[in-house]
Design an enzyme around this catalytic site. Structure first.
Site, PDB file in Angstrom:
ATOM      1  N   HIS A 211      -9.516  -6.306   1.106  1.00 15.58           N
ATOM      2  CA  HIS A 211      -8.122  -6.207   0.663  1.00 15.58           C
ATOM      3  C   HIS A 211      -7.846  -7.369  -0.286  1.00 15.58           C
ATOM      4  O   HIS A 211      -8.494  -8.404  -0.219  1.00 15.58           O
ATOM      5  CB  HIS A 211      -7.180  -6.240   1.867  1.00 15.58           C
ATOM      6  CG  HIS A 211      -7.121  -4.935   2.596  1.00 15.58           C
ATOM      7  ND1 HIS A 211      -5.946  -4.339   2.970  1.00 15.58           N
ATOM      8  CD2 HIS A 211      -8.101  -4.088   2.999  1.00 15.58           C
ATOM      9  CE1 HIS A 211      -6.198  -3.189   3.577  1.00 15.58           C
ATOM     10  NE2 HIS A 211      -7.507  -3.027   3.619  1.00 15.58           N
ATOM     11  N   CYS A 242      -1.943  -2.728   5.651  1.00 16.50           N
ATOM     12  CA  CYS A 242      -2.258  -2.503   7.059  1.00 16.50           C
ATOM     13  C   CYS A 242      -0.955  -2.595   7.818  1.00 16.50           C
ATOM     14  O   CYS A 242      -0.296  -3.631   7.779  1.00 16.50           O
ATOM     15  CB  CYS A 242      -3.250  -3.541   7.587  1.00 16.50           C
ATOM     16  SG  CYS A 242      -3.472  -3.394   9.369  1.00 16.50           S
ATOM     17  N   ASN A 251      -5.605  -2.309  -0.408  1.00 13.74           N
ATOM     18  CA  ASN A 251      -7.043  -2.369  -0.620  1.00 13.74           C
ATOM     19  C   ASN A 251      -7.274  -2.728  -2.079  1.00 13.74           C
ATOM     20  O   ASN A 251      -6.413  -2.513  -2.926  1.00 13.74           O
ATOM     21  CB  ASN A 251      -7.639  -0.976  -0.400  1.00 13.74           C
ATOM     22  CG  ASN A 251      -7.481  -0.487   1.002  1.00 13.74           C
ATOM     23  OD1 ASN A 251      -8.161  -0.956   1.896  1.00 13.74           O
ATOM     24  ND2 ASN A 251      -6.577   0.453   1.217  1.00 13.74           N
TER      25      ASN A 251
END
Length: 304
Positions: A211, A242, A251
């Site tokens: 990420h 997340c 990401n």
């Protein structure tokens, strides 16, 4: 350390699942199908397309069966689905997923906060799913979150990573993802974690899932390439985050990764221009500018 970088890299496109699952506004099945189809046309050999989790927990993924039924499957592409339990596995099997994904954490604190049980317990729960996947001839992928750092406990010891990799290996995983869920890693740390994972599992079946929270994802991918890692996850237009990790941005953007790999002369089999268009399509649908630097730059060039 290899002086030579790999000649070929596999990119697992996770935008349709890992990316979209954190969007607050519902994205229709039709839009998801269109996104997956565009990504299939771009040449990805692995697309994470669905998640068979309880819609109560992840409402965005409630259309997964519809999406899997509606996509135009490209021969040679694996369409993966996240399966947290046997109920999810049965749904993935019915939807003709090519690969099922099980997941655990390298951080004890994250495991407790996220699913209210220890790492060992969480992975033991996947035994029936892993067995069913093998019995049905499906590919099995294990994903390890917080392998480079945790929002609750901070540092994650290397032996904790090795332990989870070993447990995933023993379940029969064909591929194991080492994920920087909160994006805190830097290149040296990344290499230490990847070297640890490679002692417990075949290097050519380990993937890096980075990420970009602190802007380090491309550097971490490059550091992994130097060790010989050849599989990476990325998300078109940098979609996602997340839900359980505060402040974790998306990401790494697929367009940025492909642009870098193209520049390094590493083959991916992916048509960057088609990915850029897919990113523009989904960003327009979400009503915001895409998060890919390369994607935005290439789009700007087109409109000159």
């Amino acid at each position: 350390m290899h002086n030579q970088l790999p000649k070929h890299v596999k990119i697992v496109e996770v935008g349709p699942r890992d990316g979209l699952q954190n969007e607050k506004e519902a994205v229709s099945a039709a839009v998801k199908i269109e996104l997956v189809d565009r990504l299939s046309r771009a040449g990805f050999t692995n697309i994470e397309a669905a998640s068979f989790v309880s819609p109560k927990w992840v409402p965005q993924m409630a259309t997964s069966a519809e999406v899997m039924a509606g996509i135009a499957r490209r021969p040679g592409t694996l369409y993966s689905a996240l399966t947290p339990n046997m109920q999810g596995f049965e749904a993935a099997l019915a939807a003709q997923a090519d690969e099922v994904v099980i997941f655990g954490s390298a951080s004890e604190a994250f495991s407790q906060r996220n699913i209210n049980c220890s790492i060992a317990e969480s992975i033991a729960r996947f035994e029936p799913v892993a067995k069913a996947a093998k019995d049905n001839g499906l590919r099995l992928r294990g994903s390890i979150s917080c392998a480079f750092g945790c929002p609750y406990q901070g540092d994650v010891p290397l032996d904790a990573v090795a332990d989870v990799v070993g447990r995933m290996r023993d379940l029969g995983c064909d591929e194991i993802d080492i994920a920087d869920t909160i994006g805190v890693s830097t290149p040296r740390k990344t290499q230490a974690v990847m070297e640890t994972a490679a002692r417990a599992f075949a290097l050519d079946r380990i993937s890096g899932h980075f990420h970009d929270t602190y802007g380090q994802a491309l550097a971490n991918i490059y550091a992994s390439l130097e060790l010989g890692v050849t599989i990476f996850h990325s998300s078109v237009s940098g979609l996602g985050g997340c839900p359980y990790a505060k402040g974790a941005t998306g990401n790494v953007a697929t367009e940025d990764v492909v642009y870098m790999l193209n520049g390094l002369g590493i083959e991916t089999g992916i048509a960057l221009d088609i990915v850029v268009e897919a990113g523009a399509f989904i960003s327009q649908h979400l009503g915001r500018k895409g998060a890919s630097r390369a994607g935005n730059a290439l789009l700007a060039k087109r409109t000159l």
